[in-house]
Design a protein around this motif. Structure first.
Motif, PDB file in Angstrom:
ATOM      1  N   GLY A 175     -14.437   6.495 -12.580  1.00 57.63           N
ATOM      2  CA  GLY A 175     -14.930   7.650 -12.514  1.00 57.63           C
ATOM      3  C   GLY A 175     -14.137   8.758 -13.778  1.00 57.63           C
ATOM      4  N   GLU A 176     -13.713   9.907 -13.387  1.00 58.46           N
ATOM      5  CA  GLU A 176     -13.062  10.768 -14.378  1.00 58.46           C
ATOM      6  C   GLU A 176     -11.621  10.584 -14.425  1.00 58.46           C
ATOM      7  OE1 GLU A 176     -14.648  14.362 -12.551  1.00 58.46           O
ATOM      8  OE2 GLU A 176     -16.261  14.340 -14.017  1.00 58.46           O
TER       9      GLU A 176
ATOM     10  N   GLU B 168     -15.620  -2.032 -26.182  1.00 56.82           N
ATOM     11  CA  GLU B 168     -15.458  -1.011 -24.956  1.00 56.82           C
ATOM     12  C   GLU B 168     -14.140  -1.098 -24.152  1.00 56.82           C
ATOM     13  OE1 GLU B 168     -17.972   1.056 -24.557  1.00 56.82           O
ATOM     14  OE2 GLU B 168     -19.346   0.066 -25.691  1.00 56.82           O
TER      15      GLU B 168
ATOM     16  N   ARG C 242     -14.463   2.753  -4.226  1.00 59.31           N
ATOM     17  CA  ARG C 242     -14.634   2.447  -5.818  1.00 59.31           C
ATOM     18  C   ARG C 242     -13.190   1.860  -6.313  1.00 59.31           C
ATOM     19  NH1 ARG C 242     -17.335   6.626  -8.449  1.00 59.31           N
ATOM     20  NH2 ARG C 242     -17.589   5.371 -10.277  1.00 59.31           N
TER      21      ARG C 242
ATOM     22  N   GLU D 262     -20.579   1.017 -18.903  1.00 52.28           N
ATOM     23  CA  GLU D 262     -21.115   1.835 -18.036  1.00 52.28           C
ATOM     24  C   GLU D 262     -20.536   3.145 -18.041  1.00 52.28           C
ATOM     25  OE1 GLU D 262     -22.440   0.648 -14.069  1.00 52.28           O
ATOM     26  OE2 GLU D 262     -23.175  -1.403 -14.957  1.00 52.28           O
ATOM     27  N   VAL D 263     -19.066   2.874 -17.875  1.00 52.55           N
ATOM     28  CA  VAL D 263     -18.028   3.992 -17.771  1.00 52.55           C
ATOM     29  C   VAL D 263     -18.252   5.076 -19.038  1.00 52.55           C
ATOM     30  CG1 VAL D 263     -15.528   4.683 -17.958  1.00 52.55           C
ATOM     31  CG2 VAL D 263     -16.632   2.894 -16.406  1.00 52.55           C
ATOM     32  N   HIS D 264     -18.292   4.398 -20.141  1.00 47.91           N
ATOM     33  CA  HIS D 264     -18.428   5.151 -21.592  1.00 47.91           C
ATOM     34  C   HIS D 264     -19.776   5.695 -21.659  1.00 47.91           C
ATOM     35  CE1 HIS D 264     -14.707   2.390 -23.076  1.00 47.91           C
ATOM     36  NE2 HIS D 264     -14.395   3.495 -22.414  1.00 47.91           N
ATOM     37  N   GLU D 265     -20.804   5.089 -21.306  1.00 46.19           N
ATOM     38  CA  GLU D 265     -22.026   5.456 -21.265  1.00 46.19           C
ATOM     39  C   GLU D 265     -22.151   6.786 -20.394  1.00 46.19           C
ATOM     40  OE1 GLU D 265     -24.774   1.667 -22.558  1.00 46.19           O
ATOM     41  OE2 GLU D 265     -24.946   2.611 -20.441  1.00 46.19           O
ATOM     42  N   ASP D 266     -21.268   6.897 -19.317  1.00 52.49           N
ATOM     43  CA  ASP D 266     -21.411   8.150 -18.427  1.00 52.49           C
ATOM     44  C   ASP D 266     -20.433   9.121 -18.935  1.00 52.49           C
ATOM     45  OD1 ASP D 266     -22.909   6.891 -16.805  1.00 52.49           O
ATOM     46  OD2 ASP D 266     -21.563   6.387 -15.241  1.00 52.49           O
ATOM     47  N   GLY D 267     -19.848   8.948 -20.136  1.00 54.30           N
ATOM     48  CA  GLY D 267     -18.723  10.072 -20.698  1.00 54.30           C
ATOM     49  C   GLY D 267     -17.635  10.131 -20.202  1.00 54.30           C
ATOM     50  N   GLN D 268     -17.351   8.981 -19.558  1.00 49.66           N
ATOM     51  CA  GLN D 268     -16.038   8.840 -18.700  1.00 49.66           C
ATOM     52  C   GLN D 268     -14.968   7.914 -19.452  1.00 49.66           C
ATOM     53  OE1 GLN D 268     -17.205   8.038 -14.652  1.00 49.66           O
ATOM     54  NE2 GLN D 268     -17.776  10.239 -14.523  1.00 49.66           N
TER      55      GLN D 268
ATOM     56  N   TYR E 261     -18.490  -3.320 -17.336  1.00 47.29           N
ATOM     57  CA  TYR E 261     -18.207  -2.257 -16.497  1.00 47.29           C
ATOM     58  C   TYR E 261     -17.606  -1.074 -17.350  1.00 47.29           C
ATOM     59  CZ  TYR E 261     -17.367  -5.425 -12.284  1.00 47.29           C
ATOM     60  OH  TYR E 261     -17.545  -6.260 -11.488  1.00 47.29           O
TER      61      TYR E 261
END
Ligand SMILES: N[C@@H](CCC(=O)N[C@@H](CS)C(=O)NCC(=O)O)C(=O)O
Length: 232
Positions: A168-169, A197, A100, A157-163, A154
């Motif tokens: 990733g983190e 974003e 990734r 998606e990162v922010h929706e995943d709380g990252q 992109y």
């Protein structure tokens, strides 16, 4: 790290140099590097001292332990490969994470650089307004905006995943490949508030120590001069 100091020829405002500087800081080397600022206004990048190491007469030009390596992406990859365990690990060793990070690194380098930086920003900086081909310019804008929107998606998606970071983190080499490009666009006219974003990403990472510390010093003193050159 060997006993001999690493040496970096750089120029304030060069995003390729900035990329390398961020890696050096993340690895904990930056304060120990022999930093040689090259004055473009005096064409010092074409001096014998630089061209002996880099026949293109460009920066970054880098030396580590007597080994001369140029090209910002090559230098970043070299540092991570040789000094993976120093400071922050920037490319994961496990396959999934690595895949990734590598993908976003190369996407930033190949796609963002071409579609946004070279396609529109360099074009507008190099061709005077009155000499620009309007039809070509519109196509260029379309290509650039589509590419910026892709990164906006992109990051959604990162922010929706709380990252926070591109992959990733964890802060990674993918961020180091992308961030200077984004900052360069902002400097030359990207209204980042149109891309919430990307704006969140830009502002959050601006606080990161390695990015703050290596922020091109000349940009700090001339923030507003170029802000409307390439409206995006
Ligand atoms: N592909 C190179 C590009 C290096 C580059 O274009 N450096 C510019 C500064 S951003 C430079 O040294 N320009 C001076 C010149 O070409 O005379 C890299 O990523 O390191």
């Amino acid at each position: 790290m060997s006993g001999e100091k690493m040496k970096l020829y750089w120029f304030s405002g060069s995003t390729p140099c900035w990329r390398v500087q961020i890696v050096l800081e993340e690895k904990g080397f930056y304060d120990k590097v022999d930093l040689r600022h090259v004055d473009f206004y005096k064409q010092e990048q074409k001096s014998a001292e630089v061209t002996k190491l880099n026949p293109r007469g460009q920066v970054p030009t880098f030396v580590d332990d007597g080994i001369n390596i140029n090209e910002s992406h090559a230098i970043c990859d070299y540092l991570e490969t040789c000094y993976g365990d120093y400071g922050k690990k920037l490319i994961p060793s496990e396959k999934e994470g690595m895949s990734r990070v590598l993908q976003r690194m190369h996407e930033a380098h190949n796609n963002f650089q071409h579609a946004v930086i070279e396609n529109i920003i360099y074009y507008c900086l190099q061709i005077k307004q009155e000499n620009r081909d309007q039809e070509l310019l519109e196509t260029k804008y379309e290509i650039a905006r589509k590419e910026i929107q892709r990164w906006e998606d992109y990051l959604m998606e990162v922010h929706e995943d709380g990252q926070t970071y591109l992959v990733g983190e964890d802060f990674s080499m993918a961020d180091i490949y992308l961030y200077p490009h984004v900052a360069f666009c902002v400097r030359f006219g990207l209204d980042i508030s149109k891309y919430p974003e990307l704006a969140k990403y830009y502002n959050t990472l601006a606080q990161r120590h390695s990015i703050q510390k290596t922020w091109p010093p000349t940009w700090k003193s001339s923030e507003d001069i170029y802000r409307f050159l390439v409206p995006l």
